[in-house]
Scaffold this active site. Sequence first.
Site, short mmCIF file in Angstrom:
data_model
loop_
_atom_site.label_atom_id
_atom_site.label_comp_id
_atom_site.label_asym_id
_atom_site.label_seq_id
_atom_site.Cartn_x
_atom_site.Cartn_y
_atom_site.Cartn_z
N MET A 1 55.71 -8.02 -37.14
CA MET A 1 55.67 -6.82 -36.37
C MET A 1 57.16 -7.71 -34.91
SD MET A 1 54.25 -5.57 -38.08
CE MET A 1 54.47 -4.13 -37.37
N CYS A 2 57.41 -7.87 -34.80
CA CYS A 2 58.21 -8.46 -34.21
C CYS A 2 58.38 -9.69 -33.22
CB CYS A 2 57.61 -7.67 -32.36
SG CYS A 2 58.24 -5.37 -33.12
N ARG A 3 59.85 -10.34 -33.12
CA ARG A 3 59.60 -11.34 -32.61
C ARG A 3 60.43 -11.55 -30.55
NH1 ARG A 3 56.72 -15.29 -35.05
NH2 ARG A 3 55.49 -14.10 -34.01
N ASN A 41 63.06 -8.43 -38.62
CA ASN A 41 63.47 -7.48 -37.44
C ASN A 41 63.39 -6.45 -37.21
OD1 ASN A 41 60.10 -8.32 -36.69
ND2 ASN A 41 61.31 -10.63 -36.61
#
Length: 258
Positions: A1-3, A41
């Site tokens: 979930m996102c970076r 992402n």
Amino acid sequence: MCRHAAWLGAPRTLTSLIHEPGNGLFKQSYAPRLQRYGTVNADGYGMGWYDPDHPEPVRYRRSVPIWTDANLPALARIARSHCLLAAVRSATVGMPVEETATAPFTDGRWLLSHNGRVARDAVGDLVGDPAGGPGSGGEPAGGAESAGGPESSCDSAWLAAAVFPRRRAGLPLGDALAEVVSHAGAKDPGARLNLLACDGSSLAATAWGDTLFFHRDDRPGGGVLVASEPLDERPGWRAVPDRSLLLASPGGVHVQPL
């Protein structure tokens, strides 16, 4: 979930977080190495930096995959600062894909990114000014979220709307993150609350349910990198233990339990 990733140190360009490293955010948008939830992402990206001629950070956000923005490489080579923050997004199921849901969120000189998920009910009672009601901070708004409520219905925007009133109440960056993350984690035990924030002179980040690393370079022209996962193969990257708070300033890096 996102970076996400941030830099504090000698001035450098945003491409140093996005395109130049072998595992920069551009690559992490389609091939993250250590991401525990999700595989790509592609639901937007954003970046923020500080210009000495402006009192508040400059922010650029898009709700498209980072690799589709033909203007980004040139912009990232020009945008240069001693303090940078950038993120690529994988939206939580059911959350909107829109620019207002994309990090970094901003209020005054603060920039904030969230990697994870949280029930909005877990932070709803923190949204608004702790000194006396939503939006009563007594200073001009620095973004839509600074009016007191979240600028999007997504969970990350709700977290930002919980953190930012603590800035207006005078809390230091790290204390604001720690207070919100500890509260939200207690109310939503399954939450993943990796936050990354900066104010132009310091960085703060939480590791709560996902990976976080930092790299410190004390040589002239060096500084501190903080990222969801290492951006390159250099030795010296250190993992931050889960349920920890990282504080970085020109004086060094400190990690403490949450």
